[in-house]
Design an enzyme around this catalytic site. Structure first.
Site, PDB file in Angstrom:
ATOM      1  CG  ASP A   1      -4.454   2.591  10.767  1.00 46.66           C
ATOM      2  OD1 ASP A   1      -5.450   3.211  11.207  1.00 46.66           O
ATOM      3  OD2 ASP A   1      -4.507   1.886   9.740  1.00 46.66           O
TER       4      ASP A   1
ATOM      5  NE  ARG B   1      -2.662   1.083   3.606  1.00 49.92           N
ATOM      6  CZ  ARG B   1      -3.562   1.177   4.589  1.00 49.92           C
ATOM      7  NH1 ARG B   1      -4.844   1.375   4.296  1.00 49.92           N
ATOM      8  NH2 ARG B   1      -3.201   1.039   5.853  1.00 49.92           N
TER       9      ARG B   1
END
Length: 543
Positions: A446, A165
């Site tokens: 996150d 990603r």
């Protein structure tokens, strides 16, 4: 530390770690320069369009399915590319940052795939970005084994399939200037990984596979598709060798799922419910509307109307076009010192995965290896084949009003306020310290969690929301809570008190602002080493 010979027009604002010298090469930089010079102006146009759309939303214009792309949505005859090698069965995926030990443990975890993350679970320090690329380079070539403190870390015979990603379109890579302009973080991450590894992956029977974050318009997917085509052509590789799964994690993207698949048709591997960022975007995009004020973060579950509608539409859309509909993240960490609390937590994980597989999802995400067995058991019982593309969900008829429905039962509690303050301060301080994946209250968090916390605190102050005990939330109400939680966070292991001070000042400014900033990762980027000043000019790095 070292620096390669730089192509004309390129400038590095810092030196390259010695372990990264095989990554930041002259040839790789030449490739990055081609990507930048080809696509930077379009990237900037698309970012300006985001600002335009937000201004329209602020003025009351509703988001809808685009009338100009109705033919794409209605056309029955097109489908996306078939699954690439290793992506036929993705029932459990694990995600995490790209440090060496994490990469080995994730690839060895028993999950079907591992999404190596340069985005939300990563703090984009220069060493994290460059050494993360070096770790993936070594993992692909099976030369990542190492030993530390007498313990060996070694890849198993058949590791998980690797996906990467890159950062979202909005983030720059300020340590690399091309013609005096910071390069796109998206193209930097994608370009380095593709340049060094695409041919090697194909030779080994896999391929360059990606997760694409934070898109807000199908033309942003077209930009990715064009970058894929250029990169593949430039390196002389077979067109269509790339596969990309798009995270639907912004409110505008929820209205353009089919268009996004269509733009990436040759390269598409499906869509993913990026559910925590989606909640953040849902609040942020509707920031001007008091009726969209949300209760405690813990009350915004997958069963509330707007989340349920988004999930059902995503599954229907993916299966209509014969690609994977991936479920969301379970961020739970085992609670080792309390068996009863741990079992309650694991029961919630099982229920979450059961809801996903019975809804029609083809796979799911976990943040900790201990959850893989639980998720696999649920999917193995209820998904007998490699995927569920055959479940078309033709019963689903999601309207634009359902996607934007802000009805969320719940209340704002004093504990909910405090939890948001604590989460935002803990994460921001850790991120500035170079850690983007932070355990908070037995959850591996996150940036998305901190973003929800940030915009909720702003929203509650903006509209003078009241707690269930009758207290009005305002910057003055939050000030002592910021002080108390800052003192607690400063005592946590590995936290620098000076970074907590930065985080607290930042959050105090956010709750007083007319509008919240777009992304805390953009706001705090200047606090990372080597970023605040570009090329000795005294100017801060920016888009």
């Amino acid at each position: 530390m070292s620096s390669p010979s730089l192509p004309k027009g390129l400038h590095l604002t810092t030196s390259v770690p010695s372990e990264g010298s095989k990554i930041i090469t002259t040839e790789a930089l030449e490739f990055l320069a081609i990507l930048h010079r080809t696509f930077e102006s379009r990237r900037q146009e698309l970012l300006k369009n985001r600002v335009k759309v937000q201004a329209e939303l602020d003025q009351g214009k509703p988001l809808t399915f685009l009338p100009e792309t109705k033919d794409i949505r209605d056309a029955p005859g097109w489908s996306c590319a078939p699954p690439a090698p290793g992506l036929e069965d993705r029932r459990v995926e694990i995600t995490g940052p790209t440090d060496r030990k994490m990469v080995i443990n994730a690839l060895n975890s028993g999950a079907k795939t591992f999404m190596a993350d340069f985005e939300d679970s990563n703090s984009p320090t220069w060493s994290n970005m460059v050494l993360g690329q070096a770790n993936l380079y070594d993992a692909i070539r099976r030369q990542i084994d190492f030993e530390t403190n007498g313990k060996q870390y070694k890849l198993v015979e058949k590791p998980a399939v690797l996906l990467v990603r890159p950062r979202g379109w909005h983030l720059p890579e300020p340590r690399l200037l091309v013609d005096g302009v910071p390069m796109s973080g998206s193209l930097f991450d994608f370009g380095l990984y593709f340049f060094h590894n695409a041919a090697e992956l194909l030779k080994r029977g896999s391929g360059p596979y990606f997760y694409l974050p934070k898109m807000e318009h199908h033309l942003e997917a077209r930009l990715w598709n064009d970058a894929f085509n250029l990169a593949t052509s430039h390196l002389g590789l077979k067109q269509g060798c790339i596969r990309a799964t798009v995270l639907i994690e912004t409110l505008p993207a929820a209205f353009q799922m089919e268009e996004i698949l269509y733009e990436l048709k040759e390269h598409s591997a499906g869509l993913n419910c990026g559910r925590w960022d989606y909640i953040f975007s849902f609040i942020k995009k509707q920031r001007a509307h008091k009726q969209c004020v949300m209760p405690d973060r813990s009350d915004v579950t997958m069963t509330v109307p707007f989340m349920d509608a988004y999930v059902r539409l995503l599954i229907q859309t993916c299966h209509k076009r014969k690609v994977a509909a991936m479920g969301g993240m379970s961020a739970q960490i085992p609670i080792k010192n309390d068996p009863e609390a741990n079992e309650r937590a694991m029961s919630k994980v099982r229920a979450d995965k059961l809801r996903e597989v019975t809804a029609g999802h083809d796979g799911t995400w976990v943040a900790h290896p201990a959850l893989i067995k639980i998720a696999l058991e649920v999917f193995d019982e209820h998904m007998k084949g490699p995927n569920q593309y055959h479940i078309r969900r033709e019963d689903v008829n999601v309207t634009d009003k359902q996607i934007a429905d802000s009805t969320v039962p719940g209340k704002i509690t004093e504990q909910g306020v405090r939890d948001n303050v604590s989460a935002a301060l803990s994460y921001c301080a850790a991120w500035i310290s170079g850690n983007g994946c932070v355990p908070i209250n037995y959850l591996m968090e996150d940036a998305a969690t901190a973003e929800i916390a940030r915009v909720q605190l702003w929203q509650w102050c903006k509209y003078a929301s009241k707690t269930d005990s009758g207290k009005t939330i305002s910057p003055s109400y939050l000030q002592p809570i910021f002080s108390e939680e800052s003192a607690k966070v400063s005592k946590l292991p590995g936290i620098d008190p000076s970074h907590v001070k930065v985080a607290s000042e930042y959050m105090a400014g956010q709750v007083k602002a007319e509008w919240p900033s777009d992304f805390l990762t953009s706001d705090l980027l200047g606090h990372l080493e080597g970023v605040g000043v570009v090329g000795g000019s005294g100017k801060k790095a920016s888009l």
